[in-house]
Write a protein that holds these residues in place. Structure first.
Motif, PDB file in Angstrom:
ATOM      1  N   LEU A 241     -25.933 -22.666   2.004  1.00 43.81           N
ATOM      2  CA  LEU A 241     -25.762 -21.231   2.231  1.00 43.81           C
ATOM      3  C   LEU A 241     -26.423 -20.845   3.548  1.00 43.81           C
ATOM      4  CD1 LEU A 241     -26.553 -19.721  -1.288  1.00 43.81           C
ATOM      5  CD2 LEU A 241     -24.329 -19.908  -0.191  1.00 43.81           C
ATOM      6  N   PRO A 242     -25.876 -19.851   4.239  1.00 45.11           N
ATOM      7  CA  PRO A 242     -26.493 -19.420   5.498  1.00 45.11           C
ATOM      8  C   PRO A 242     -27.786 -18.657   5.251  1.00 45.11           C
ATOM      9  CG  PRO A 242     -24.660 -17.996   4.940  1.00 45.11           C
ATOM     10  CD  PRO A 242     -24.667 -19.104   3.922  1.00 45.11           C
ATOM     11  N   ALA A 243     -28.575 -18.540   6.306  1.00 44.69           N
ATOM     12  CA  ALA A 243     -29.823 -17.781   6.226  1.00 44.69           C
ATOM     13  C   ALA A 243     -29.501 -16.353   5.790  1.00 44.69           C
ATOM     14  CB  ALA A 243     -30.516 -17.778   7.586  1.00 44.69           C
ATOM     15  N   GLY A 244     -30.317 -15.831   4.937  1.00 42.98           N
ATOM     16  CA  GLY A 244     -30.081 -14.483   4.417  1.00 42.98           C
ATOM     17  C   GLY A 244     -29.473 -14.518   3.035  1.00 42.98           C
ATOM     18  N   LEU A 245     -28.719 -15.559   2.738  1.00 43.88           N
ATOM     19  CA  LEU A 245     -28.200 -15.725   1.387  1.00 43.88           C
ATOM     20  C   LEU A 245     -29.013 -16.776   0.640  1.00 43.88           C
ATOM     21  CD1 LEU A 245     -24.318 -15.690   1.883  1.00 43.88           C
ATOM     22  CD2 LEU A 245     -25.791 -13.851   1.083  1.00 43.88           C
ATOM     23  N   ASP A 246     -29.525 -17.747   1.383  1.00 47.31           N
ATOM     24  CA  ASP A 246     -30.264 -18.829   0.730  1.00 47.31           C
ATOM     25  C   ASP A 246     -31.633 -18.383   0.223  1.00 47.31           C
ATOM     26  OD1 ASP A 246     -31.427 -18.561   3.208  1.00 47.31           O
ATOM     27  OD2 ASP A 246     -31.439 -20.690   3.669  1.00 47.31           O
ATOM     28  N   ASP A 247     -32.157 -17.266   0.750  1.00 44.23           N
ATOM     29  CA  ASP A 247     -33.446 -16.791   0.253  1.00 44.23           C
ATOM     30  C   ASP A 247     -33.289 -15.816  -0.913  1.00 44.23           C
ATOM     31  OD1 ASP A 247     -32.361 -14.808   1.818  1.00 44.23           O
ATOM     32  OD2 ASP A 247     -34.182 -14.356   2.918  1.00 44.23           O
ATOM     33  N   VAL A 248     -32.045 -15.425  -1.228  1.00 44.89           N
ATOM     34  CA  VAL A 248     -31.787 -14.532  -2.351  1.00 44.89           C
ATOM     35  C   VAL A 248     -31.516 -15.347  -3.619  1.00 44.89           C
ATOM     36  CG1 VAL A 248     -30.221 -12.746  -3.247  1.00 44.89           C
ATOM     37  CG2 VAL A 248     -30.869 -12.741  -0.832  1.00 44.89           C
ATOM     38  N   PHE A 249     -30.901 -16.519  -3.447  1.00 48.54           N
ATOM     39  CA  PHE A 249     -30.484 -17.349  -4.578  1.00 48.54           C
ATOM     40  C   PHE A 249     -31.077 -18.740  -4.487  1.00 48.54           C
ATOM     41  CE2 PHE A 249     -27.034 -14.326  -4.052  1.00 48.54           C
ATOM     42  CZ  PHE A 249     -26.897 -13.861  -5.335  1.00 48.54           C
ATOM     43  N   VAL A 250     -31.316 -19.324  -5.645  1.00 46.46           N
ATOM     44  CA  VAL A 250     -31.590 -20.750  -5.715  1.00 46.46           C
ATOM     45  C   VAL A 250     -30.225 -21.399  -5.866  1.00 46.46           C
ATOM     46  CG1 VAL A 250     -32.636 -22.595  -7.061  1.00 46.46           C
ATOM     47  CG2 VAL A 250     -33.830 -20.412  -6.794  1.00 46.46           C
ATOM     48  N   VAL A 251     -29.879 -22.231  -4.908  1.00 46.64           N
ATOM     49  CA  VAL A 251     -28.543 -22.824  -4.888  1.00 46.64           C
ATOM     50  C   VAL A 251     -28.429 -23.890  -5.965  1.00 46.64           C
ATOM     51  CG1 VAL A 251     -26.888 -24.110  -3.502  1.00 46.64           C
ATOM     52  CG2 VAL A 251     -28.313 -22.376  -2.439  1.00 46.64           C
ATOM     53  N   LYS A 252     -27.368 -23.788  -6.740  1.00 49.14           N
ATOM     54  CA  LYS A 252     -27.049 -24.829  -7.719  1.00 49.14           C
ATOM     55  C   LYS A 252     -25.881 -25.630  -7.147  1.00 49.14           C
ATOM     56  CE  LYS A 252     -28.530 -22.033 -11.596  1.00 49.14           C
ATOM     57  NZ  LYS A 252     -28.137 -21.306 -12.785  1.00 49.14           N
ATOM     58  N   TYR A 253     -25.926 -26.933  -7.376  1.00 47.91           N
ATOM     59  CA  TYR A 253     -24.883 -27.816  -6.854  1.00 47.91           C
ATOM     60  C   TYR A 253     -24.029 -28.347  -7.995  1.00 47.91           C
ATOM     61  CZ  TYR A 253     -27.262 -27.520  -2.429  1.00 47.91           C
ATOM     62  OH  TYR A 253     -27.812 -27.043  -1.268  1.00 47.91           O
ATOM     63  N   LYS A 254     -22.825 -28.731  -7.655  1.00 49.15           N
ATOM     64  CA  LYS A 254     -21.897 -29.269  -8.642  1.00 49.15           C
ATOM     65  C   LYS A 254     -22.414 -30.602  -9.181  1.00 49.15           C
ATOM     66  CE  LYS A 254     -17.619 -27.124  -7.302  1.00 49.15           C
ATOM     67  NZ  LYS A 254     -17.295 -26.599  -8.596  1.00 49.15           N
ATOM     68  N   ALA A 255     -21.847 -31.015 -10.309  1.00 49.86           N
ATOM     69  CA  ALA A 255     -22.186 -32.299 -10.913  1.00 49.86           C
ATOM     70  C   ALA A 255     -21.503 -33.429 -10.138  1.00 49.86           C
ATOM     71  CB  ALA A 255     -21.737 -32.308 -12.372  1.00 49.86           C
ATOM     72  N   GLU A 256     -21.930 -34.651 -10.403  1.00 48.16           N
ATOM     73  CA  GLU A 256     -21.322 -35.828  -9.773  1.00 48.16           C
ATOM     74  C   GLU A 256     -19.814 -35.785  -9.965  1.00 48.16           C
ATOM     75  OE1 GLU A 256     -22.437 -38.407  -8.031  1.00 48.16           O
ATOM     76  OE2 GLU A 256     -24.528 -37.859  -8.056  1.00 48.16           O
ATOM     77  N   PRO A 257     -19.005 -36.208  -9.100  1.00 50.82           N
ATOM     78  CA  PRO A 257     -19.263 -36.828  -7.802  1.00 50.82           C
ATOM     79  C   PRO A 257     -19.324 -35.805  -6.663  1.00 50.82           C
ATOM     80  CG  PRO A 257     -16.937 -37.019  -8.279  1.00 50.82           C
ATOM     81  CD  PRO A 257     -17.580 -36.300  -9.459  1.00 50.82           C
ATOM     82  N   PHE A 258     -19.354 -34.522  -7.002  1.00 54.50           N
ATOM     83  CA  PHE A 258     -19.329 -33.471  -5.982  1.00 54.50           C
ATOM     84  C   PHE A 258     -20.692 -32.830  -5.794  1.00 54.50           C
ATOM     85  CE2 PHE A 258     -15.143 -33.589  -8.068  1.00 54.50           C
ATOM     86  CZ  PHE A 258     -14.397 -34.047  -6.999  1.00 54.50           C
ATOM     87  N   ASN A 259     -21.766 -33.567  -6.050  1.00 54.94           N
ATOM     88  CA  ASN A 259     -23.100 -33.001  -6.048  1.00 54.94           C
ATOM     89  C   ASN A 259     -23.578 -32.541  -4.675  1.00 54.94           C
ATOM     90  OD1 ASN A 259     -23.270 -35.621  -5.178  1.00 54.94           O
ATOM     91  ND2 ASN A 259     -25.188 -36.056  -6.203  1.00 54.94           N
ATOM     92  N   GLY A 260     -22.840 -32.777  -3.628  1.00 55.66           N
ATOM     93  CA  GLY A 260     -23.207 -32.286  -2.302  1.00 55.66           C
ATOM     94  C   GLY A 260     -22.655 -30.895  -2.019  1.00 55.66           C
ATOM     95  N   PHE A 261     -21.919 -30.337  -2.960  1.00 51.94           N
ATOM     96  CA  PHE A 261     -21.259 -29.056  -2.748  1.00 51.94           C
ATOM     97  C   PHE A 261     -21.834 -27.984  -3.668  1.00 51.94           C
ATOM     98  CE2 PHE A 261     -18.202 -32.304  -1.550  1.00 51.94           C
ATOM     99  CZ  PHE A 261     -17.911 -31.907  -0.264  1.00 51.94           C
TER     100      PHE A 261
END
Length: 119
Positions: free
Chosen positions: A13-33
């Motif tokens: 997430l870009p700056a300004g959005l990443d400090d509002v939310f804790v980013v959750k990532y997809k499960a394997e095999p897409f865990n980088g997204f």
């Protein structure tokens, strides 16, 4: 066309959005997204005072994703530059088949497959 597009817009997430939310990532095999379902479910719960500036930043972010996907699309629809890149990278000349290369009939050994359409 530069094919080294990367996946940063889909993984951070870009700056300004990443400090509002804790980013959750997809499960394997897409865990980088980023898991956008979880992201938008969290965004729905924001108070109206926070929601307005958040939506403005989100709009800019979605526009950057749109540009990113446009770069991928343009790379996919430009086969000549792709072929040049592959030939330069691997040092082999690729031959693009023409309609004349696809003649009816099957040159495979008998019993290889049911239909000659598979050749």
């Amino acid at each position: 066309v530069n094919i080294c597009i990367g996946q940063k817009p889909l993984s951070k997430l870009p700056a300004g959005l990443d400090d509002v939310f804790v980013v959750k990532y997809k499960a394997e095999p897409f865990n980088g997204f980023i898991d956008y379902d979880a992201f938008f479910q969290s965004a729905i719960m924001l108070h109206d005072d926070v929601l307005e500036p958040f939506l403005a930043k989100l709009k800019c972010y979605i526009e950057s994703i749109h540009v990113y996907l446009g770069k991928i699309e343009s790379w996919l629809i430009e086969p000549n530059s792709n072929i040049e890149f592959l030939e330069t990278t691997f040092g082999n000349k690729l031959e693009i088949p023409t309609a004349d290369d696809f003649v009816q009939g099957c040159a495979c050994p008998a019993g290889t497959h049911v239909s000659s359409d598979l050749c």
